[in-house]
Scaffold this motif. Structure first.
Motif, PDB file in Angstrom:
ATOM      1  N   TRP A 322      48.090  34.711  30.942  1.00 60.61           N
ATOM      2  CA  TRP A 322      47.618  35.376  32.160  1.00 60.61           C
ATOM      3  C   TRP A 322      46.297  34.776  32.625  1.00 60.61           C
ATOM      4  O   TRP A 322      46.092  34.523  33.817  1.00 60.61           O
ATOM      5  CB  TRP A 322      47.459  36.878  31.924  1.00 60.61           C
ATOM      6  CG  TRP A 322      46.646  37.533  33.007  1.00 60.61           C
ATOM      7  CD1 TRP A 322      45.315  37.815  32.994  1.00 60.61           C
ATOM      8  CD2 TRP A 322      47.114  37.929  34.305  1.00 60.61           C
ATOM      9  NE1 TRP A 322      44.912  38.378  34.182  1.00 60.61           N
ATOM     10  CE2 TRP A 322      45.997  38.459  35.012  1.00 60.61           C
ATOM     11  CE3 TRP A 322      48.353  37.898  34.936  1.00 60.61           C
ATOM     12  CZ2 TRP A 322      46.100  38.947  36.310  1.00 60.61           C
ATOM     13  CZ3 TRP A 322      48.445  38.389  36.240  1.00 60.61           C
ATOM     14  CH2 TRP A 322      47.346  38.903  36.904  1.00 60.61           C
ATOM     15  N   THR A 323      45.395  34.532  31.692  1.00 61.37           N
ATOM     16  CA  THR A 323      44.089  33.976  32.041  1.00 61.37           C
ATOM     17  C   THR A 323      44.227  32.600  32.683  1.00 61.37           C
ATOM     18  O   THR A 323      43.597  32.303  33.706  1.00 61.37           O
ATOM     19  CB  THR A 323      43.208  33.885  30.783  1.00 61.37           C
ATOM     20  OG1 THR A 323      43.032  35.187  30.232  1.00 61.37           O
ATOM     21  CG2 THR A 323      41.851  33.292  31.099  1.00 61.37           C
ATOM     22  N   SER A 326      45.724  32.869  36.162  1.00 61.53           N
ATOM     23  CA  SER A 326      44.733  33.380  37.113  1.00 61.53           C
ATOM     24  C   SER A 326      43.765  32.285  37.532  1.00 61.53           C
ATOM     25  O   SER A 326      43.339  32.221  38.689  1.00 61.53           O
ATOM     26  CB  SER A 326      43.972  34.554  36.497  1.00 61.53           C
ATOM     27  OG  SER A 326      44.845  35.620  36.201  1.00 61.53           O
ATOM     28  N   ARG A 327      43.385  31.442  36.593  1.00 62.20           N
ATOM     29  CA  ARG A 327      42.466  30.353  36.926  1.00 62.20           C
ATOM     30  C   ARG A 327      43.115  29.326  37.842  1.00 62.20           C
ATOM     31  O   ARG A 327      42.468  28.753  38.730  1.00 62.20           O
ATOM     32  CB  ARG A 327      41.986  29.666  35.649  1.00 62.20           C
ATOM     33  CG  ARG A 327      41.072  30.539  34.810  1.00 62.20           C
ATOM     34  CD  ARG A 327      40.559  29.779  33.605  1.00 62.20           C
ATOM     35  NE  ARG A 327      39.693  30.620  32.798  1.00 62.20           N
ATOM     36  CZ  ARG A 327      39.085  30.211  31.705  1.00 62.20           C
ATOM     37  NH1 ARG A 327      39.239  28.964  31.290  1.00 62.20           N
ATOM     38  NH2 ARG A 327      38.314  31.026  31.017  1.00 62.20           N
ATOM     39  N   GLY A 330      44.828  32.040  41.137  1.00 61.68           N
ATOM     40  CA  GLY A 330      44.142  33.174  41.725  1.00 61.68           C
ATOM     41  C   GLY A 330      44.438  34.480  41.017  1.00 61.68           C
ATOM     42  O   GLY A 330      45.215  34.530  40.056  1.00 61.68           O
ATOM     43  N   ASP A 331      43.822  35.562  41.501  1.00 64.37           N
ATOM     44  CA  ASP A 331      43.922  36.840  40.803  1.00 64.37           C
ATOM     45  C   ASP A 331      45.255  37.557  41.040  1.00 64.37           C
ATOM     46  O   ASP A 331      45.524  38.595  40.434  1.00 64.37           O
ATOM     47  CB  ASP A 331      42.758  37.764  41.165  1.00 64.37           C
ATOM     48  CG  ASP A 331      42.675  38.045  42.661  1.00 64.37           C
ATOM     49  OD1 ASP A 331      43.529  37.519  43.417  1.00 64.37           O
ATOM     50  OD2 ASP A 331      41.765  38.787  43.074  1.00 64.37           O
ATOM     51  N   LYS A 332      46.103  37.020  41.934  1.00 69.08           N
ATOM     52  CA  LYS A 332      47.469  37.520  42.112  1.00 69.08           C
ATOM     53  C   LYS A 332      48.407  36.313  41.965  1.00 69.08           C
ATOM     54  O   LYS A 332      48.968  35.807  42.937  1.00 69.08           O
ATOM     55  CB  LYS A 332      47.631  38.190  43.479  1.00 69.08           C
ATOM     56  CG  LYS A 332      46.787  39.458  43.630  1.00 69.08           C
ATOM     57  CD  LYS A 332      47.006  40.101  44.986  1.00 69.08           C
ATOM     58  CE  LYS A 332      46.177  41.379  45.113  1.00 69.08           C
ATOM     59  NZ  LYS A 332      46.367  42.033  46.445  1.00 69.08           N
ATOM     60  N   PRO A 333      48.596  35.858  40.720  1.00 68.70           N
ATOM     61  CA  PRO A 333      49.187  34.538  40.520  1.00 68.70           C
ATOM     62  C   PRO A 333      50.707  34.459  40.538  1.00 68.70           C
ATOM     63  O   PRO A 333      51.256  33.361  40.661  1.00 68.70           O
ATOM     64  CB  PRO A 333      48.678  34.160  39.126  1.00 68.70           C
ATOM     65  CG  PRO A 333      48.592  35.470  38.406  1.00 68.70           C
ATOM     66  CD  PRO A 333      48.139  36.464  39.457  1.00 68.70           C
ATOM     67  N   TYR A 334      51.423  35.580  40.423  1.00 70.69           N
ATOM     68  CA  TYR A 334      52.847  35.492  40.145  1.00 70.69           C
ATOM     69  C   TYR A 334      53.648  34.762  41.221  1.00 70.69           C
ATOM     70  O   TYR A 334      54.446  33.859  40.913  1.00 70.69           O
ATOM     71  CB  TYR A 334      53.433  36.878  39.913  1.00 70.69           C
ATOM     72  CG  TYR A 334      52.955  37.536  38.635  1.00 70.69           C
ATOM     73  CD1 TYR A 334      52.985  36.849  37.422  1.00 70.69           C
ATOM     74  CD2 TYR A 334      52.472  38.828  38.639  1.00 70.69           C
ATOM     75  CE1 TYR A 334      52.544  37.440  36.256  1.00 70.69           C
ATOM     76  CE2 TYR A 334      52.028  39.440  37.474  1.00 70.69           C
ATOM     77  CZ  TYR A 334      52.066  38.736  36.275  1.00 70.69           C
ATOM     78  OH  TYR A 334      51.627  39.319  35.125  1.00 70.69           O
ATOM     79  N   GLN A 354      50.094  41.057  33.107  1.00 71.91           N
ATOM     80  CA  GLN A 354      48.722  41.374  33.532  1.00 71.91           C
ATOM     81  C   GLN A 354      48.100  42.319  32.520  1.00 71.91           C
ATOM     82  O   GLN A 354      48.693  43.326  32.152  1.00 71.91           O
ATOM     83  CB  GLN A 354      48.728  42.021  34.911  1.00 71.91           C
ATOM     84  CG  GLN A 354      47.342  42.286  35.463  1.00 71.91           C
ATOM     85  CD  GLN A 354      47.391  42.742  36.911  1.00 71.91           C
ATOM     86  OE1 GLN A 354      48.461  42.847  37.496  1.00 71.91           O
ATOM     87  NE2 GLN A 354      46.236  42.994  37.497  1.00 71.91           N
ATOM     88  N   HIS A 391      36.810  35.435  30.358  1.00 74.66           N
ATOM     89  CA  HIS A 391      36.356  35.472  31.758  1.00 74.66           C
ATOM     90  C   HIS A 391      37.486  35.888  32.674  1.00 74.66           C
ATOM     91  O   HIS A 391      38.633  35.678  32.359  1.00 74.66           O
ATOM     92  CB  HIS A 391      35.843  34.086  32.175  1.00 74.66           C
ATOM     93  CG  HIS A 391      34.702  33.621  31.339  1.00 74.66           C
ATOM     94  ND1 HIS A 391      33.428  34.169  31.397  1.00 74.66           N
ATOM     95  CD2 HIS A 391      34.643  32.677  30.374  1.00 74.66           C
ATOM     96  CE1 HIS A 391      32.636  33.544  30.529  1.00 74.66           C
ATOM     97  NE2 HIS A 391      33.338  32.658  29.914  1.00 74.66           N
TER      98      HIS A 391
END
Length: 391
Positions: A322-323, A326-327, A330-334, A354, A391
Motif C-alpha cells: 500500500w505504501t 501510494s508513493r 497518489g493517496d487514491k492509488p487503486y 488500505q 511515511h
C-alpha cells in the motif's frame, strides 16, 4: 503468436476467469458473448478482436491492458502451499493464479519504487538436520534485524522491512464479497538473492495462526528455494517457524515438562504462538517427552481448546505494498494503478489493502487463571516500523 515471455489474450482471458471465479457460462451471461467463442479464444483456436476484449474488460471492471500483460515470472508448479490435503484442486488453481498475478504486480511495484530485495539466508544441502534448521532460523533473525532471544513484536513489519512483501488473499466472489477458505493458509515464492519475494496468506480470525503461517512460508523461502526435492518440506517449514518465533535459547529455558496449560497461555500472550505450537516447540528442543506431550494434548482437547484457544493475539496488517502504491500513484492509488499495472482492481485491493486506524496499544491483562485463562491483549505491537514504511 506470443513469445515465451508473453501470454496470448486467450491465456489471459482464462487467467481472468480464474481470478474472478467465473465459469464460461458466467462470462457469457455477463458479456453477451457465446461460450463457444470464449472456449475457442482460451484454447488459442481463435484470435479475439480488441472490441470483444474491451467488452469483457468493461463487463468485469478490468483494464484492457490486462489482456496484453506479460505473465508472472513465477513457475506456478514450484509454489509451496500451506494447505490441508483435502483442499479443493479447483480452489488451489484459483489461488495459484491469484498468487501469480499478485507476484507480477509486486515485482513491478517494488522494482519501480527501487525497494530492496531480501537478504535471506538459504539452504542448499539436500539433507538438513534439525540442528541445521535451528541455525538457519537464527540466521534469518539476523537478516530480519531481530533480537536473537526476544519475541517478535510485529512479524509482518519485520518481513516487509527486510524486503519480503506480504499480501492477504481475498478472492473475488461473483456473488459479492470475498471467498475465504479454511483449508488453504499461505503460499510463497522467492528465486534467490536480488529477486522479489512474496508471501501471500489467507487472514484468519486468530493472529497467532496468521503469524505461524507467515513464519512457515518464510521457512519455505529459506529452506526450499534451492532444495525443491526436500523429503519433508512441510515438516521442515513447521520446525523453522517454531524456531523463528521462539528461539531455542529461550524455549529451552521457558518451556519445561512441569509447565501447566495456564503457563502455556502466558507464553502465548508473550510470544504470539498458539498453545499447541508451544507444546510442539517444547518437544522440539527436547524439554517435553512424548508422554507429557500426549497428556497436554488430552487436556487441550478436554477444555475445547483444539479449535478455540484462550488468549487473543492481535492480527497484524501488511503495509508495504500500500505504501509503495501510494508513493507511485497518489493517496487514491487503486484506479490509476490498476490500469498501469494491468490488474483487476479487486485483486489490487486484496493484496495491497488500505491500512486501517490502529487502536491504542494496551498492556496484557490476566483476567482468570483457574479453569480457562483469558488474556486481553491487542497482540504484537507495530513498534519498530521501518522508515520506508513510516511515511
Amino acid at each position: 503468436m506470443p513469445t515465451a515471455l508473453e501470454a496470448s489474450p486467450g491465456e489471459r482471458l482464462r487467467t481472468l476467469r480464474d481470478l474472478l471465479g467465473l465459469t464460461g457460462s458466467d462470462l457469457a451471461e455477463m458479456t453477451g458473448l457465446s461460450q463457444s467463442w470464449i472456449s475457442q479464444v482460451e484454447t488459442n483456436a481463435r484470435e479475439p478482436s480488441e472490441d470483444r476484449l474491451r467488452l469483457v474488460a468493461e463487463a468485469t471492471d478490468t483494464p484492457l491492458s490486462f489482456f496484453f500483460a506479460k505473465p508472472s515470472s513465477v513457475p506456478l508448479d514450484s509454489l509451496r502451499f500451506r494447505k490441508m490435503a483435502s483442499a479443493s484442486r479447483t480452489l488451489t488453481r484459483r489461488i495459484s493464479t491469484f498468487y501469480g498475478e499478485s507476484f507480477r504486480v509486486t515485482e513491478e511495484v517494488t522494482s519501480e519504487a527501487r525497494y530492496p530485495s531480501p537478504p535471506l539466508p538459504y539452504a542448499t544441502a539436500q539433507d538438513l538436520t534439525e540442528e541445521d534448521i535451528e541455525e538457519l532460523a537464527e540466521q534469518t533473525r539476523v537478516a530480519l534485524r531481530l533480537a536473537p532471544d526476544k519475541p517478535i513484536p510485529h512479524l509482518t513489519r519485520a518481513l516487509e522491512r527486510a524486503g519480503v512483501a506480504v499480501a492477504p488473499i481475498v478472492l473475488p466472489d461473483p456473488a459479492g464479497g470475498g471467498v475465504t477458505t479454511n483449508k488453504h493458509f499461505g503460499v510463497s515464492y522467492w528465486a534467490g538473492i536480488g529477486e522479489t519475494a512474496l508471501i501471500a496468506y489467507f487472514p484468519g480470525q486468530q493472529g497467532d495462526r496468521d503469524r505461524f503461517t507467515l513464519a512457515h512460508e518464510l521457512g519455505h523461502l529459506v529452506l526450499h528455494s534451492f532444495r525443491p526435492r526436500a523429503a519433508d518440506p512441510e515438516g521442515e517449514a513447521n520446525r523453522f517457524a517454531g524456531a523463528l518465533l521462539f528461539p531455542r535459547v529461550r524455549a529451552a529455558l521457558d518451556i519445561t515438562d512441569r509447565l501447566t496449560l495456564e503457563g502455556y497461555a502466558r507464553l502465548k500472550a508473550n510470544w504470539g504462538m498458539s498453545i499447541q505450537a508451544l507444546v510442539l516447540r517444547g518437544a522440539a528442543v527436547g524439554n517435553i517427552g512424548e508422554s507429557r506431550k500426549k497428556s497436554l494434548y488430552v487436556q487441550i482437547s478436554q477444555r475445547g481448546w483444539r479449535k478455540n484457544e484462550p488468549v487473543n493475539v492481535g492480527q497484524e496488517s501488511p503495509l508495504l505494498l500500500w505504501t509503495l502504491l501510494s508513493r507511485l500513484f497518489g493517496d487514491k492509488p487503486y484506479l490509476p494503478a490498476s490500469e498501469r499495472l494491468a490488474i483487476q482492481p479487486a485483486v489490487l485491493r486484496s493484496i495491497a489493502p488500505q491500512p486501517q486506524a490502529m487502536p491504542t496499544p494496551s498492556a496484557s491483562k490476566v483476567t482468570d487463571v483457574t479453569n480457562v485463562v483469558q488474556f486481553k491483549r491487542r497482540g504484537p505491537s507495530a513498534a519498530g516500523e521501518p522508515s520506508a514504511l513510516a511515511h
